[in-house]
Design a protein around this motif. Structure first.
Motif, PDB file in Angstrom:
ATOM      1  N   LEU A 154       0.827  -1.096  -0.086  1.00 20.23           N
ATOM      2  CA  LEU A 154       0.249  -0.097  -0.065  1.00 20.23           C
ATOM      3  C   LEU A 154       0.683   1.221   0.086  1.00 20.23           C
ATOM      4  O   LEU A 154       0.256   2.252  -0.332  1.00 20.23           O
ATOM      5  CB  LEU A 154      -0.813   0.203   1.104  1.00 20.23           C
ATOM      6  CG  LEU A 154      -2.015  -1.314   1.380  1.00 20.23           C
ATOM      7  CD1 LEU A 154      -2.674  -0.987   2.647  1.00 20.23           C
ATOM      8  CD2 LEU A 154      -2.729  -1.246   0.024  1.00 20.23           C
ATOM      9  N   HIS A 204       3.494   5.309   3.530  1.00 18.63           N
ATOM     10  CA  HIS A 204       2.483   6.546   4.415  1.00 18.63           C
ATOM     11  C   HIS A 204       1.357   5.780   4.764  1.00 18.63           C
ATOM     12  O   HIS A 204       0.897   6.339   5.841  1.00 18.63           O
ATOM     13  CB  HIS A 204       2.319   7.346   3.056  1.00 18.63           C
ATOM     14  CG  HIS A 204       3.429   8.649   2.926  1.00 18.63           C
ATOM     15  ND1 HIS A 204       4.457   8.244   2.109  1.00 18.63           N
ATOM     16  CD2 HIS A 204       3.960   9.718   3.483  1.00 18.63           C
ATOM     17  CE1 HIS A 204       5.345   9.121   1.919  1.00 18.63           C
ATOM     18  NE2 HIS A 204       5.064  10.153   2.787  1.00 18.63           N
ATOM     19  N   TRP A 205       0.616   5.065   4.053  1.00 23.56           N
ATOM     20  CA  TRP A 205      -0.615   4.474   4.337  1.00 23.56           C
ATOM     21  C   TRP A 205      -0.347   3.396   5.721  1.00 23.56           C
ATOM     22  O   TRP A 205      -1.039   3.651   6.464  1.00 23.56           O
ATOM     23  CB  TRP A 205      -1.240   3.862   3.349  1.00 23.56           C
ATOM     24  CG  TRP A 205      -1.936   4.505   2.305  1.00 23.56           C
ATOM     25  CD1 TRP A 205      -1.380   4.680   1.149  1.00 23.56           C
ATOM     26  CD2 TRP A 205      -2.989   5.198   2.467  1.00 23.56           C
ATOM     27  NE1 TRP A 205      -2.231   5.555   0.332  1.00 23.56           N
ATOM     28  CE2 TRP A 205      -3.260   5.927   1.213  1.00 23.56           C
ATOM     29  CE3 TRP A 205      -4.010   5.569   3.400  1.00 23.56           C
ATOM     30  CZ2 TRP A 205      -4.300   6.862   1.103  1.00 23.56           C
ATOM     31  CZ3 TRP A 205      -5.048   6.237   3.442  1.00 23.56           C
ATOM     32  CH2 TRP A 205      -5.360   6.926   2.198  1.00 23.56           C
ATOM     33  N   SER A 211       0.271   5.589   8.641  1.00 18.93           N
ATOM     34  CA  SER A 211      -1.073   6.260   9.213  1.00 18.93           C
ATOM     35  C   SER A 211      -1.688   5.161   9.785  1.00 18.93           C
ATOM     36  O   SER A 211      -2.641   5.702  10.685  1.00 18.93           O
ATOM     37  CB  SER A 211      -1.565   6.686   7.678  1.00 18.93           C
ATOM     38  OG  SER A 211      -0.831   7.725   7.200  1.00 18.93           O
ATOM     39  N   PHE A 212      -1.967   3.893   9.321  1.00 16.20           N
ATOM     40  CA  PHE A 212      -2.581   3.036   9.864  1.00 16.20           C
ATOM     41  C   PHE A 212      -2.225   2.711  11.472  1.00 16.20           C
ATOM     42  O   PHE A 212      -2.922   2.885  12.357  1.00 16.20           O
ATOM     43  CB  PHE A 212      -2.691   1.659   9.407  1.00 16.20           C
ATOM     44  CG  PHE A 212      -3.065   0.418  10.096  1.00 16.20           C
ATOM     45  CD1 PHE A 212      -4.479   0.171  10.458  1.00 16.20           C
ATOM     46  CD2 PHE A 212      -2.398  -0.375  10.716  1.00 16.20           C
ATOM     47  CE1 PHE A 212      -4.727  -0.709  11.199  1.00 16.20           C
ATOM     48  CE2 PHE A 212      -2.619  -1.280  11.252  1.00 16.20           C
ATOM     49  CZ  PHE A 212      -3.908  -1.774  11.608  1.00 16.20           C
TER      50      PHE A 212
END
Length: 227
Positions: A164, A167-168, A171-172
Motif C-alpha cells: 500500500l 505512508h498508508w 498512518s494506520f
C-alpha cells in the motif's frame, strides 16, 4: 453495595486486557518505522544508520521517561498516564508520516517518551484491581505485550508498506493508539478501584498537569551529568 465476585472478575479481566493492549500498541509503534521503511525501499539519500539512530532515540528516551514516571503518577492516575502514552505515540507517528528525516527523528522523540510509560502506569492501575490468586500472573500477561507488539509490526506493517505504501502503513499505525485513547477514557469512567465505594478511578489531574510534568525534568538532569 459492593460489586459481586463475578462483576469484580469481569472488571479485572477487562482491565488486564486494556492495559496489556496499551503495552502491545506501545511496542507496535516503536517498531513500525523500522518495519515499514525497508519493506517499501524508500530510503534513498538517507544515511545507512538512520534507522539505527531512530531506534536509539526511542529506547534512550524510553529509559528517561521510566525514571520520571513516579512524578507523572503523582499528578495523574495510571489510566490517564496510559492515555498520555498513547497520545505521544500518535503525535510521534504523525511526524513520521511526513517523510522528512528530521521530522521523523522528532517523531522518534515522542515515541520514545511514550515507550517508557506503560510499565509504571500498569503497576499503578493493577494495585487498585482485585486479582486474587492470579495477581502474579497478570504482570506476566502484560509483559507479553512487548514481544506481541513487535510481532504485529513485522506481520502487519511490513507487508502493508510493501503493498500500500509506507505512508498508508504508518498512518494506520497512528490510528491504533488514537482509538485506544478513547477506549481508555471509557474504561476510566467505569473503573471501580478495589475496596473503594466510589464509582470512578482516581481523580484526573488538572488541565495544567502536563506543564507540571515538564517541570520535573530539571530534577533528573544531574543523573545524566547535566547542570
Amino acid at each position: 453495595m459492593g460489586a459481586s465476585h463475578e462483576e469484580q472478575q469481569i472488571s479485572a479481566i477487562g482491565m488486564l486486557v486494556t492495559i496489556t493492549a496499551v503495552q502491545v500498541v506501545a511496542s507496535f509503534t516503536v517498531l513500525a518505522t523500522p518495519a515499514a521503511l525497508p519493506a517499501a525501499n524508500l530510503l534513498p539519500g538517507m544515511q545507512s544508520g538512520f534507522l539505527a539512530l531512530h531506534t536509539s532515540i526511542i529506547f534512550g528516551l524510553g529509559g528517561v521517561t521510566s525514571l520520571m514516571m513516579g512524578n507523572v503518577l503523582s499528578l495523574m492516575n495510571g489510566l490517564r498516564a496510559s492515555q498520555l502514552c498513547m497520545g505521544l505515540a500518535v503525535f510521534g507517528m504523525a511526524l513520521t508520516v511526513s517523510g522528512t528525516w528530521w521530522l521523523m527523528l522528532c517523531g522518534a522523540v515522542f515515541i520514545g517518551l511514550s515507550y517508557g510509560m506503560p510499565a509504571a502506569a500498569a503497576a499503578q492501575v493493577f494495585a487498585q484491581v482485585e486479582f486474587g490468586r492470579r495477581r502474579n500472573m497478570v504482570f506476566s500477561v502484560r509483559q507479553s505485550g512487548v514481544p506481541a507488539g513487535g510481532a504485529l509490526a513485522g506481520f502487519l506493517v511490513a507487508p502493508a508498506a510493501a503493498y500500500l505504501g509506507w505512508h498508508w502503513a504508518i498512518s494506520f499505525v497512528a490510528c491504533v493508539p488514537l482509538v485506544l485513547i478513547f477506549v481508555l477514557g471509557r474504561v476510566e469512567t467505569r473503573f471501580r478501584p478495589a475496596g473503594s465505594g466510589n464509582t470512578g478511578a482516581k481523580p484526573a489531574a488538572p488541565p495544567m498537569s502536563a506543564v507540571a510534568v515538564l517541570r520535573t525534568v530539571p530534577s533528573y538532569l544531574p543523573l545524566y551529568g547535566v547542570g
